[in-house]
Structure formats: C-alpha cells, structure tokens
Design a protein around this motif. Structure first.
Motif, PDB file in Angstrom:
ATOM      1  N   SER A   1       0.826  -1.206   0.000  1.00 25.21           N
ATOM      2  CA  SER A   1       0.000   0.000   0.000  1.00 25.21           C
ATOM      3  C   SER A   1       0.859   1.254   0.000  1.00 25.21           C
ATOM      4  O   SER A   1       0.484   2.278  -0.588  1.00 25.21           O
ATOM      5  CB  SER A   1      -0.946   0.006   1.207  1.00 25.21           C
ATOM      6  OG  SER A   1      -0.219   0.102   2.417  1.00 25.21           O
ATOM      7  N   ARG A   2       2.049   1.154   0.643  1.00 21.32           N
ATOM      8  CA  ARG A   2       2.959   2.321   0.660  1.00 21.32           C
ATOM      9  C   ARG A   2       3.472   2.631  -0.741  1.00 21.32           C
ATOM     10  O   ARG A   2       3.668   3.797  -1.110  1.00 21.32           O
ATOM     11  CB  ARG A   2       4.144   2.030   1.600  1.00 21.32           C
ATOM     12  CG  ARG A   2       5.162   3.176   1.699  1.00 21.32           C
ATOM     13  CD  ARG A   2       4.513   4.395   2.311  1.00 21.32           C
ATOM     14  NE  ARG A   2       5.474   5.457   2.503  1.00 21.32           N
ATOM     15  CZ  ARG A   2       5.831   6.320   1.543  1.00 21.32           C
ATOM     16  NH1 ARG A   2       5.287   6.218   0.332  1.00 21.32           N
ATOM     17  NH2 ARG A   2       6.704   7.274   1.782  1.00 21.32           N
ATOM     18  N   LYS A   3       3.682   1.578  -1.529  1.00 21.48           N
ATOM     19  CA  LYS A   3       4.182   1.775  -2.897  1.00 21.48           C
ATOM     20  C   LYS A   3       3.057   2.116  -3.871  1.00 21.48           C
ATOM     21  O   LYS A   3       3.336   2.527  -5.001  1.00 21.48           O
ATOM     22  CB  LYS A   3       4.883   0.504  -3.381  1.00 21.48           C
ATOM     23  CG  LYS A   3       6.181   0.204  -2.654  1.00 21.48           C
ATOM     24  CD  LYS A   3       6.795  -1.081  -3.184  1.00 21.48           C
ATOM     25  CE  LYS A   3       8.098  -1.418  -2.455  1.00 21.48           C
ATOM     26  NZ  LYS A   3       8.682  -2.701  -2.942  1.00 21.48           N
ATOM     27  N   ASN A   4       1.821   1.938  -3.438  1.00 26.09           N
ATOM     28  CA  ASN A   4       0.686   2.138  -4.338  1.00 26.09           C
ATOM     29  C   ASN A   4      -0.358   3.061  -3.713  1.00 26.09           C
ATOM     30  O   ASN A   4      -1.565   2.770  -3.749  1.00 26.09           O
ATOM     31  CB  ASN A   4       0.056   0.789  -4.698  1.00 26.09           C
ATOM     32  CG  ASN A   4       0.992  -0.116  -5.460  1.00 26.09           C
ATOM     33  OD1 ASN A   4       1.126  -0.022  -6.667  1.00 26.09           O
ATOM     34  ND2 ASN A   4       1.670  -1.008  -4.740  1.00 26.09           N
ATOM     35  N   LEU A   5       0.099   4.167  -3.151  1.00 22.62           N
ATOM     36  CA  LEU A   5      -0.831   5.124  -2.565  1.00 22.62           C
ATOM     37  C   LEU A   5      -1.727   5.705  -3.667  1.00 22.62           C
ATOM     38  O   LEU A   5      -1.237   6.053  -4.748  1.00 22.62           O
ATOM     39  CB  LEU A   5      -0.066   6.253  -1.880  1.00 22.62           C
ATOM     40  CG  LEU A   5       0.736   5.876  -0.629  1.00 22.62           C
ATOM     41  CD1 LEU A   5       1.576   7.055  -0.174  1.00 22.62           C
ATOM     42  CD2 LEU A   5      -0.190   5.435   0.493  1.00 22.62           C
ATOM     43  N   PRO A   6      -3.024   5.818  -3.429  1.00 21.46           N
ATOM     44  CA  PRO A   6      -3.922   6.386  -4.447  1.00 21.46           C
ATOM     45  C   PRO A   6      -3.488   7.787  -4.871  1.00 21.46           C
ATOM     46  O   PRO A   6      -3.615   8.158  -6.034  1.00 21.46           O
ATOM     47  CB  PRO A   6      -5.284   6.418  -3.729  1.00 21.46           C
ATOM     48  CG  PRO A   6      -5.180   5.414  -2.637  1.00 21.46           C
ATOM     49  CD  PRO A   6      -3.740   5.401  -2.215  1.00 21.46           C
ATOM     50  N   GLU A   7      -2.941   8.528  -3.905  1.00 22.64           N
ATOM     51  CA  GLU A   7      -2.518   9.895  -4.215  1.00 22.64           C
ATOM     52  C   GLU A   7      -1.372   9.915  -5.225  1.00 22.64           C
ATOM     53  O   GLU A   7      -1.265  10.855  -6.030  1.00 22.64           O
ATOM     54  CB  GLU A   7      -2.103  10.630  -2.939  1.00 22.64           C
ATOM     55  CG  GLU A   7      -3.241  10.919  -1.971  1.00 22.64           C
ATOM     56  CD  GLU A   7      -3.631   9.731  -1.109  1.00 22.64           C
ATOM     57  OE1 GLU A   7      -4.613   9.830  -0.363  1.00 22.64           O
ATOM     58  OE2 GLU A   7      -2.936   8.688  -1.179  1.00 22.64           O
ATOM     59  N   ASP A   8      -0.499   8.907  -5.168  1.00 16.99           N
ATOM     60  CA  ASP A   8       0.601   8.849  -6.140  1.00 16.99           C
ATOM     61  C   ASP A   8       0.052   8.654  -7.552  1.00 16.99           C
ATOM     62  O   ASP A   8       0.548   9.263  -8.514  1.00 16.99           O
ATOM     63  CB  ASP A   8       1.569   7.718  -5.785  1.00 16.99           C
ATOM     64  CG  ASP A   8       2.543   8.114  -4.687  1.00 16.99           C
ATOM     65  OD1 ASP A   8       2.893   9.310  -4.616  1.00 16.99           O
ATOM     66  OD2 ASP A   8       2.950   7.237  -3.907  1.00 16.99           O
ATOM     67  N   ALA A   9      -0.949   7.798  -7.691  1.00 12.16           N
ATOM     68  CA  ALA A   9      -1.558   7.589  -9.003  1.00 12.16           C
ATOM     69  C   ALA A   9      -2.241   8.871  -9.479  1.00 12.16           C
ATOM     70  O   ALA A   9      -2.148   9.244 -10.659  1.00 12.16           O
ATOM     71  CB  ALA A   9      -2.564   6.447  -8.935  1.00 12.16           C
ATOM     72  N   GLN A  10      -2.902   9.556  -8.565  1.00 13.12           N
ATOM     73  CA  GLN A  10      -3.567  10.811  -8.918  1.00 13.12           C
ATOM     74  C   GLN A  10      -2.549  11.878  -9.294  1.00 13.12           C
ATOM     75  O   GLN A  10      -2.768  12.670 -10.225  1.00 13.12           O
ATOM     76  CB  GLN A  10      -4.432  11.292  -7.746  1.00 13.12           C
ATOM     77  CG  GLN A  10      -5.619  10.388  -7.449  1.00 13.12           C
ATOM     78  CD  GLN A  10      -6.313  10.735  -6.137  1.00 13.12           C
ATOM     79  OE1 GLN A  10      -6.119  11.808  -5.586  1.00 13.12           O
ATOM     80  NE2 GLN A  10      -7.119   9.820  -5.636  1.00 13.12           N
TER      81      GLN A  10
END
Length: 253
Positions: A27-36
C-alpha cells in the motif's frame, strides 16, 4: 526438530504479522494519491504547454502591432510633410501632382493598415483571453497538486507509522520463539515461500494442497513438539484441534 506446540502456533501469529507488513509495504508503494499525482502531472505538462504557446502568440501579435504602429506613425509624418510642401506652394505643378498622388496612396495604405490593426486588436483580445484562461488552468492544477502532495504525505506517514508498529511487534514476537524454529521459518520466507501454515480441512495452509491419507496419518501420529514440514512447499505445518486429523473427531464450527 523439536519445538513446543505453543511456539509452533505462535509462528502463525508471526506469519499474520508478516502478511500485514507485506500488505502495508504494498500500500505504501501504491498510494492512491501517487496515481492521482501521476495523472495530474500529465495535465500539468499540457497546461504548461498551453501557457507557453499562448504567451508566444501574445508576444507575436504584440510585435506585429508595434510594427503596424510604427508604420502608421511614420506614414503620418510623411503625410504631414507632403501636405506642408503642397500648402507652401514652393514646388512646381508637376511636383505637386506627384505629392498629391503620393498622399492618396498613403491615405489608402493608412486606411488599409488601420483596418488590419483593428483585426489585429481583436486577435490580441482573443489571444490574451486564451492566455489568461491557460494561466488560470495552470494555477488551479498547481494548487490541486499541492493539495494532493499534502494528502499523499499524510497518507504515507500513516502507513509508515503502521509499518513501524507492525515491525516492532514482529520483532518482539519473534524473540519469544525458539531461535532454530524462527530460523527455518525465515529461510523459507527469504526464498519467497510461506514460512508456516495451519493444517486445516485436510489441507496445508501454506500451499493449499490437499494432504493424502498417508500424510494425514503421519501428522496425526507425530508428537506435539515435532516440527513437521509440508512435502509439497516445505512450510512448517502447524497443527491444532481443528486440523481435521485422523482421530481428532469433527472440528468445532
């Protein structure tokens, strides 16, 4: 290898913690905010291109307008000189006729140039409006990026805090288990395998393979402190009263 049944069962708690740690790392590597933020970065690049293009367009039109303005100013001076020469009456009739023809040509060119300047001014207004829109869009996207970065950082801190807590709990729990037993478990995990699994419903909890009757009988006959390994995946097999082994009776619901 021998280890108490209680210590073996503790491996399941350790495995649960490891699963949670892995889930947290994912989850740390795939934070929704990073995708946004990645999606927003594409929009920001496009917005910056729009701003740059609109500014170039505004500058180009300004250069043309200034050239027209200089031409009109120079033309006005030329007209003034010609009129003054005609009114002075110091030149011959032929020269005056030439000056009058030149004046007519200058006036036609002036009228045409003033028309072009009006059209140019309309283009400047439209281009300036587009430049303002592009800059407003860029400002909004930049503000959105700052907000998302703040949210991403806050989310990351939350995940990092959970990861640190889980790691601390894991360290403390591992210290309570026999070192040799933990060593076997860790070697399996280092090879990318599940270290331990609960024998349940006649299956190995690590690889989910169904255990044949011979294997089940062997497991049931083993001492409680005997460390058993799955023949299929090598994981440590943890037995409980609910494992469904021969002689245990039906497991409780």
């Amino acid at each position: 290898m021998k280890a108490s049944a209680a210590e073996q069962r503790t491996l399941l708690d350790l495995a649960d913690l490891d699963a949670e740690i892995a889930k947290t790392a994912h989850s740390r590597k795939n934070l929704p905010e990073d995708a946004q933020l990645a999606e927003l970065a594409t929009k920001l690049d496009a917005a910056r291109d729009d701003v740059a293009a609109s500014r170039v367009a505004v500058d180009d039109l300004t250069v043309v307008y200034e050239r027209f303005d200089r031409e009109l100013s120079g033309m006005a001076d030329h007209v003034a000189r010609d009129k003054a020469a005609i009114e002075a009456g110091t030149t011959g009739h032929k020269a005056i006729a030439e000056l009058q023809r030149e004046l007519e040509s200058l006036e036609r060119r002036r009228d045409a140039l003033e028309g072009e300047m009006l059209e140019l001014m309309e283009q400047q207004e439209a281009t300036s409006t587009e430049a303002d829109r592009a800059e407003a869009t860029l400002l909004t996207l930049t503000e959105n990026e700052l907000d998302l970065v703040a949210k991403r950082d806050a989310a990351a801190q939350t995940v990092d805090a959970r990861s640190a807590d889980l790691t601390e709990r894991r360290t403390a729990l591992a210290a309570t288990i026999d070192a040799d037993l933990v060593g076997v478990y860790e070697k399996l995990r280092q090879r990318g395998q599940v270290g331990a699994g609960l024998v349940q419903a006649r299956r190995c909890g690590a690889c989910r393979m169904e255990l044949d009757p011979r294997t089940l009988s062997r497991i049931a006959a083993a001492d409680e402190d005997e460390v058993l390994r799955c023949e299929e995946c090598g994981a440590i097999m943890i037995r409980t009263d609910h494992s469904g082994l021969p002689g245990q009776g039906r497991p409780r619901e």
